[in-house]
Write a protein that holds these residues in place. Sequence first.
Motif, PDB file in Angstrom:
ATOM      1  N   PHE A   2     -10.550   0.649   1.761  1.00  0.00           N
ATOM      2  CA  PHE A   2     -10.391   1.559   2.886  1.00  0.00           C
ATOM      3  C   PHE A   2     -11.297   2.774   2.756  1.00  0.00           C
ATOM      4  CE2 PHE A   2      -6.881  -0.026   5.424  1.00  0.00           C
ATOM      5  CZ  PHE A   2      -6.296  -0.951   4.581  1.00  0.00           C
ATOM      6  N   GLN A  48       0.615   5.295   1.031  1.00  0.00           N
ATOM      7  CA  GLN A  48      -0.208   6.238   1.778  1.00  0.00           C
ATOM      8  C   GLN A  48       0.418   7.630   1.741  1.00  0.00           C
ATOM      9  OE1 GLN A  48      -0.654   5.742   6.082  1.00  0.00           O
ATOM     10  NE2 GLN A  48      -2.764   6.473   5.985  1.00  0.00           N
ATOM     11  N   PHE A  96       3.487   0.702   2.888  1.00  0.00           N
ATOM     12  CA  PHE A  96       3.264  -0.344   3.876  1.00  0.00           C
ATOM     13  C   PHE A  96       3.079  -1.680   3.176  1.00  0.00           C
ATOM     14  CE2 PHE A  96       2.685   2.150   7.687  1.00  0.00           C
ATOM     15  CZ  PHE A  96       2.157   3.357   7.257  1.00  0.00           C
ATOM     16  N   GLN A 138       3.244   6.607  12.324  1.00  0.00           N
ATOM     17  CA  GLN A 138       3.222   5.202  12.713  1.00  0.00           C
ATOM     18  C   GLN A 138       2.374   4.391  11.740  1.00  0.00           C
ATOM     19  OE1 GLN A 138       2.465   4.345  16.848  1.00  0.00           O
ATOM     20  NE2 GLN A 138       3.649   6.106  17.561  1.00  0.00           N
ATOM     21  N   SER A 139       2.375   3.097  11.950  1.00  0.00           N
ATOM     22  CA  SER A 139       1.639   2.206  11.077  1.00  0.00           C
ATOM     23  C   SER A 139       0.172   2.151  11.481  1.00  0.00           C
ATOM     24  CB  SER A 139       2.257   0.811  11.131  1.00  0.00           C
ATOM     25  OG  SER A 139       1.651  -0.034  10.193  1.00  0.00           O
ATOM     26  N   LEU A 140      -0.607   1.449  10.688  1.00  0.00           N
ATOM     27  CA  LEU A 140      -2.017   1.236  11.013  1.00  0.00           C
ATOM     28  C   LEU A 140      -2.103   0.087  12.021  1.00  0.00           C
ATOM     29  CD1 LEU A 140      -1.920   2.177   7.834  1.00  0.00           C
ATOM     30  CD2 LEU A 140      -4.358   1.738   7.994  1.00  0.00           C
ATOM     31  N   ILE A 153      -9.422   4.845  10.692  1.00  0.00           N
ATOM     32  CA  ILE A 153      -9.757   4.462   9.322  1.00  0.00           C
ATOM     33  C   ILE A 153     -10.382   3.071   9.311  1.00  0.00           C
ATOM     34  CG2 ILE A 153      -7.453   3.533   8.824  1.00  0.00           C
ATOM     35  CD1 ILE A 153      -7.768   4.896   6.025  1.00  0.00           C
ATOM     36  N   PHE A 168      -0.166  -4.892   9.269  1.00  0.00           N
ATOM     37  CA  PHE A 168       0.661  -3.991   8.473  1.00  0.00           C
ATOM     38  C   PHE A 168       2.089  -3.955   8.988  1.00  0.00           C
ATOM     39  CE2 PHE A 168      -2.087  -1.773   5.520  1.00  0.00           C
ATOM     40  CZ  PHE A 168      -3.345  -2.110   6.000  1.00  0.00           C
ATOM     41  N   GLY A 169       3.006  -3.766   8.060  1.00  0.00           N
ATOM     42  CA  GLY A 169       4.367  -3.491   8.437  1.00  0.00           C
ATOM     43  C   GLY A 169       4.474  -2.100   9.032  1.00  0.00           C
ATOM     44  N   THR A 170       5.654  -1.756   9.485  1.00  0.00           N
ATOM     45  CA  THR A 170       5.865  -0.495  10.188  1.00  0.00           C
ATOM     46  C   THR A 170       5.976   0.699   9.249  1.00  0.00           C
ATOM     47  OG1 THR A 170       8.194  -1.100  10.258  1.00  0.00           O
ATOM     48  CG2 THR A 170       6.915  -1.465  12.258  1.00  0.00           C
ATOM     49  N   GLY A 171       6.061   0.446   7.969  1.00  0.00           N
ATOM     50  CA  GLY A 171       6.064   1.532   7.009  1.00  0.00           C
ATOM     51  C   GLY A 171       7.448   1.988   6.601  1.00  0.00           C
ATOM     52  N   TYR A 223      -9.116   0.649  12.174  1.00  0.00           N
ATOM     53  CA  TYR A 223      -7.710   0.881  12.485  1.00  0.00           C
ATOM     54  C   TYR A 223      -7.538   2.254  13.111  1.00  0.00           C
ATOM     55  CZ  TYR A 223      -6.507  -3.037   9.369  1.00  0.00           C
ATOM     56  OH  TYR A 223      -6.398  -4.270   8.778  1.00  0.00           O
ATOM     57  N   PRO A 230      -4.746   4.463   2.758  1.00  0.00           N
ATOM     58  CA  PRO A 230      -3.784   3.624   2.029  1.00  0.00           C
ATOM     59  C   PRO A 230      -4.388   3.201   0.694  1.00  0.00           C
ATOM     60  CG  PRO A 230      -4.113   2.853   4.284  1.00  0.00           C
ATOM     61  CD  PRO A 230      -5.200   3.838   4.008  1.00  0.00           C
ATOM     62  N   TYR A 290       0.830  -1.198   0.000  1.00  0.00           N
ATOM     63  CA  TYR A 290       0.000   0.000   0.000  1.00  0.00           C
ATOM     64  C   TYR A 290       0.868   1.253   0.000  1.00  0.00           C
ATOM     65  CZ  TYR A 290      -4.058  -2.873   1.178  1.00  0.00           C
ATOM     66  OH  TYR A 290      -5.072  -3.802   1.147  1.00  0.00           O
ATOM     67  N   ARG A 296       9.121   5.412   4.767  1.00  0.00           N
ATOM     68  CA  ARG A 296       8.929   6.757   4.207  1.00  0.00           C
ATOM     69  C   ARG A 296       9.923   6.936   3.067  1.00  0.00           C
ATOM     70  NH1 ARG A 296       6.234  11.027   5.740  1.00  0.00           N
ATOM     71  NH2 ARG A 296       5.723  10.000   7.712  1.00  0.00           N
TER      72      ARG A 296
END
Lengths: 114, 114
Positions: free
Chosen positions: B105, A38, A89, B42-44, B93, A104-107, B36, A44, A36, A109
């Motif tokens: 979403f 975002q 993500f 931070q992540s979802l 979300i 979800f993963g931690t993302g 979520y 997302p 995803y 950037r």
Amino acid sequence: GENVEQHPSTLSVQEGDSAVIKCTYSDSASNYFPWYKQELGKRPQLIIDIRSNVGEKKDQRIAVTLNKTAKHFSLHITETQPEDSAVYFCAVPPRGFGNEKLTFGTGTRLTIIP
Amino acid sequence: GAVVSQHPSWVICKSGTSVKIECRSLDFQATTMFWYRQFPKQSLMLMATSNEGSKATYEQGVEKDKFLINHASLTLSTLTVTSAHPEDSSFYICSARGSPGGYTFGSGTRLTVV
């Protein structure tokens, strides 16, 4: 539950270069792997996904590769453009694609440097 | 494509009051709705899973009496934050299962408690 690790947390790439983001997961029964994108303050958006019966899927500049043995999958963005800057993500449903919650993963950037 | 409409997009409320967030699936039946919460950078994090006509299943650490979820129909799910406090300020979300595309979403609700 599913344990999802995502790396790197931040990534800066020169415009035109490639970016790679990796996720590892713990549940070997997982068989659906979405990525995803975002943008700030927005929902997302699914950009690509892969199922476990294939090792790679490509959609123009975006590709996803899957290594089920090692339990990791990666997002590849080629010829990066400024509009690719966002948070990405990975996500995994614990027991494959069904009525199961996404973890979800931690993302990551991603910043594209013009 | 599948669309989930989420309202409001942002809300500011006083500490101690309650806020209701709605998610409507516009062109499909959402058999399952995931809620979520996302704090800045931070992540979802999944709060709860609700199926139409049954009680929601809450994730560990999420107070069910504080975050009331109702999924009375296949097209509407609501999250009510009761007795809101500043630490509840976040981006909320929803994500619906049941669409042909998988997980859809909502556009998110930014809650600020003052």
